[in-house]
Design a protein around this motif. Sequence first.
Motif, PDB file in Angstrom:
ATOM      1  N   PRO A 146       4.755  -2.335   2.222  1.00  0.00           N
ATOM      2  CA  PRO A 146       3.581  -1.502   2.515  1.00  0.00           C
ATOM      3  C   PRO A 146       3.502  -0.245   1.664  1.00  0.00           C
ATOM      4  N   GLN A 147       4.647   0.253   1.205  1.00  0.00           N
ATOM      5  CA  GLN A 147       4.602   1.428   0.339  1.00  0.00           C
ATOM      6  C   GLN A 147       3.907   1.084  -0.979  1.00  0.00           C
ATOM      7  N   ILE A 148       4.267  -0.065  -1.544  1.00  0.00           N
ATOM      8  CA  ILE A 148       3.629  -0.501  -2.786  1.00  0.00           C
ATOM      9  C   ILE A 148       2.151  -0.789  -2.556  1.00  0.00           C
ATOM     10  N   VAL A 149       1.841  -1.467  -1.460  1.00  0.00           N
ATOM     11  CA  VAL A 149       0.452  -1.810  -1.162  1.00  0.00           C
ATOM     12  C   VAL A 149      -0.384  -0.545  -0.953  1.00  0.00           C
ATOM     13  N   GLY A 150       0.159   0.406  -0.192  1.00  0.00           N
ATOM     14  CA  GLY A 150      -0.573   1.641   0.075  1.00  0.00           C
ATOM     15  C   GLY A 150      -0.895   2.408  -1.192  1.00  0.00           C
ATOM     16  N   TRP A 151       0.087   2.529  -2.063  1.00  0.00           N
ATOM     17  CA  TRP A 151      -0.153   3.251  -3.316  1.00  0.00           C
ATOM     18  C   TRP A 151      -1.086   2.468  -4.241  1.00  0.00           C
ATOM     19  N   ALA A 152      -1.007   1.135  -4.213  1.00  0.00           N
ATOM     20  CA  ALA A 152      -1.916   0.322  -5.028  1.00  0.00           C
ATOM     21  C   ALA A 152      -3.360   0.503  -4.563  1.00  0.00           C
ATOM     22  N   MET A 153      -3.554   0.537  -3.249  1.00  0.00           N
ATOM     23  CA  MET A 153      -4.897   0.744  -2.706  1.00  0.00           C
ATOM     24  C   MET A 153      -5.427   2.122  -3.093  1.00  0.00           C
ATOM     25  N   TRP A 154      -4.561   3.116  -2.999  1.00  0.00           N
ATOM     26  CA  TRP A 154      -4.965   4.478  -3.356  1.00  0.00           C
ATOM     27  C   TRP A 154      -5.321   4.562  -4.834  1.00  0.00           C
ATOM     28  N   ALA A 155      -4.456   3.997  -5.681  1.00  0.00           N
ATOM     29  CA  ALA A 155      -4.707   4.037  -7.122  1.00  0.00           C
ATOM     30  C   ALA A 155      -6.010   3.333  -7.469  1.00  0.00           C
ATOM     31  N   GLY A 156      -6.268   2.207  -6.806  1.00  0.00           N
ATOM     32  CA  GLY A 156      -7.488   1.471  -7.079  1.00  0.00           C
ATOM     33  C   GLY A 156      -8.735   2.247  -6.702  1.00  0.00           C
ATOM     34  N   VAL A 157      -8.743   2.815  -5.499  1.00  0.00           N
ATOM     35  CA  VAL A 157      -9.909   3.579  -5.042  1.00  0.00           C
ATOM     36  C   VAL A 157     -10.098   4.832  -5.895  1.00  0.00           C
ATOM     37  N   HIS A 158      -9.005   5.511  -6.194  1.00  0.00           N
ATOM     38  CA  HIS A 158      -9.104   6.709  -7.023  1.00  0.00           C
ATOM     39  C   HIS A 158      -9.690   6.363  -8.393  1.00  0.00           C
ATOM     40  N   GLY A 159      -9.230   5.254  -8.974  1.00  0.00           N
ATOM     41  CA  GLY A 159      -9.759   4.853 -10.271  1.00  0.00           C
ATOM     42  C   GLY A 159     -11.248   4.581 -10.223  1.00  0.00           C
ATOM     43  N   LEU A 160     -11.705   3.896  -9.180  1.00  0.00           N
ATOM     44  CA  LEU A 160     -13.131   3.627  -9.040  1.00  0.00           C
ATOM     45  C   LEU A 160     -13.928   4.925  -8.907  1.00  0.00           C
ATOM     46  N   VAL A 161     -13.415   5.842  -8.097  1.00  0.00           N
ATOM     47  CA  VAL A 161     -14.109   7.105  -7.891  1.00  0.00           C
ATOM     48  C   VAL A 161     -14.215   7.882  -9.199  1.00  0.00           C
TER      49      VAL A 161
ATOM     50  N   ILE B 245      -6.349  -7.035  -3.450  1.00  0.00           N
ATOM     51  CA  ILE B 245      -5.090  -6.376  -3.087  1.00  0.00           C
ATOM     52  C   ILE B 245      -4.596  -6.902  -1.741  1.00  0.00           C
ATOM     53  N   PHE B 246      -5.511  -7.018  -0.781  1.00  0.00           N
ATOM     54  CA  PHE B 246      -5.135  -7.484   0.557  1.00  0.00           C
ATOM     55  C   PHE B 246      -4.625  -8.917   0.504  1.00  0.00           C
ATOM     56  N   ASP B 247      -5.331  -9.789  -0.240  1.00  0.00           N
ATOM     57  CA  ASP B 247      -4.898 -11.183  -0.345  1.00  0.00           C
ATOM     58  C   ASP B 247      -3.520 -11.268  -0.987  1.00  0.00           C
ATOM     59  N   GLY B 248      -3.292 -10.467  -2.018  1.00  0.00           N
ATOM     60  CA  GLY B 248      -1.989 -10.469  -2.656  1.00  0.00           C
ATOM     61  C   GLY B 248      -0.894  -9.943  -1.750  1.00  0.00           C
ATOM     62  N   ALA B 249      -1.256  -9.001  -0.883  1.00  0.00           N
ATOM     63  CA  ALA B 249      -0.270  -8.391   0.010  1.00  0.00           C
ATOM     64  C   ALA B 249       0.131  -9.313   1.150  1.00  0.00           C
ATOM     65  N   ARG B 250      -0.602 -10.386   1.342  1.00  0.00           N
ATOM     66  CA  ARG B 250      -0.254 -11.327   2.407  1.00  0.00           C
ATOM     67  C   ARG B 250       0.791 -12.342   1.955  1.00  0.00           C
ATOM     68  N   VAL B 251       1.172 -12.241   0.681  1.00  0.00           N
ATOM     69  CA  VAL B 251       2.202 -13.121   0.143  1.00  0.00           C
ATOM     70  C   VAL B 251       3.362 -12.254  -0.309  1.00  0.00           C
ATOM     71  N   ARG B 252       4.540 -12.501   0.232  1.00  0.00           N
ATOM     72  CA  ARG B 252       5.702 -11.698  -0.133  1.00  0.00           C
ATOM     73  C   ARG B 252       6.200 -12.125  -1.517  1.00  0.00           C
ATOM     74  N   PRO B 253       6.209 -11.202  -2.497  1.00  0.00           N
ATOM     75  CA  PRO B 253       6.693 -11.567  -3.825  1.00  0.00           C
ATOM     76  C   PRO B 253       8.200 -11.786  -3.801  1.00  0.00           C
ATOM     77  N   SER B 254       8.665 -12.746  -4.566  1.00  0.00           N
ATOM     78  CA  SER B 254      10.100 -12.991  -4.627  1.00  0.00           C
ATOM     79  C   SER B 254      10.757 -11.882  -5.424  1.00  0.00           C
ATOM     80  N   ALA B 255      11.988 -11.540  -5.050  1.00  0.00           N
ATOM     81  CA  ALA B 255      12.707 -10.473  -5.744  1.00  0.00           C
ATOM     82  C   ALA B 255      12.915 -10.825  -7.204  1.00  0.00           C
ATOM     83  N   ALA B 256      13.109 -12.114  -7.490  1.00  0.00           N
ATOM     84  CA  ALA B 256      13.357 -12.527  -8.869  1.00  0.00           C
ATOM     85  C   ALA B 256      12.136 -12.313  -9.740  1.00  0.00           C
ATOM     86  N   ALA B 257      10.935 -12.333  -9.118  1.00  0.00           N
ATOM     87  CA  ALA B 257       9.704 -12.194  -9.893  1.00  0.00           C
ATOM     88  C   ALA B 257       9.332 -10.755 -10.144  1.00  0.00           C
TER      89      ALA B 257
END
Length: 213
Positions: A152-167, A192-204
């Motif tokens: 959620p930390q990564i998702v939260g900052w990604a959402m913020w960065a995305g909205v800030h960029g649009l603004v 972003i939400f769809d991607g956040a519903r899938v846990r990325p593997s550590a190796a990736a």
Amino acid sequence: MPKILTDDDIADFRAELCRVATERFAKHGYDGVTMRQLADVLGCSPKTPYRYFKDKADILATVRAAAYGRFADVLEAAAASSTDPAERSRRVGRSYIEFALANPAAYRIMFDLNVPEAMNHPELRREAARARQFITRQAEDLARAGLIVADPQIVGWAMWAGVHGLVVLKLAGLMREGPDFDVLHHNMMRLIFDGARVRPSAAAMPATGRAKR
């Protein structure tokens, strides 16, 4: 005999000085504004602003703190308006955008201007932290509700960065030829939400991109 200033007189002058400073800082940047210029706009002696503020950095910190405070109030109200995590996240995001587009000078001062020593200003630190928690907390609530599984930390900052960029693009007038702002915002959040519903593997995940836990 000099006029004896009341508390209201002092508050009114400080508020007017901050209003003028907000507009000029947003338009000209920190280095493009001087105390003498602010005094000229206010029609007072060049020394008068120093009776109310230590220096230009103190004025900037004060107006940034006020902007963050108003911003945090808006986000707080949006967060309190729904108990559903997904709906709450949407409302906070929408309130973020509405505030930014309705208050472009305040938004630029909050995020585009900074004087390092200004963060020693206690009110600025407090109000900036208060606003920031509402921006990033939404992803944590989504994770607790089981709606996302990614960090959620990564998702939260990604959402913020995305909205800030649009603004920023919108305020700069760079979206006139692009897709509709609301359509782009909706689809960006959905991706972003769809991607956040899938846990990325550590190796990736690149080592430098892994969030600290």
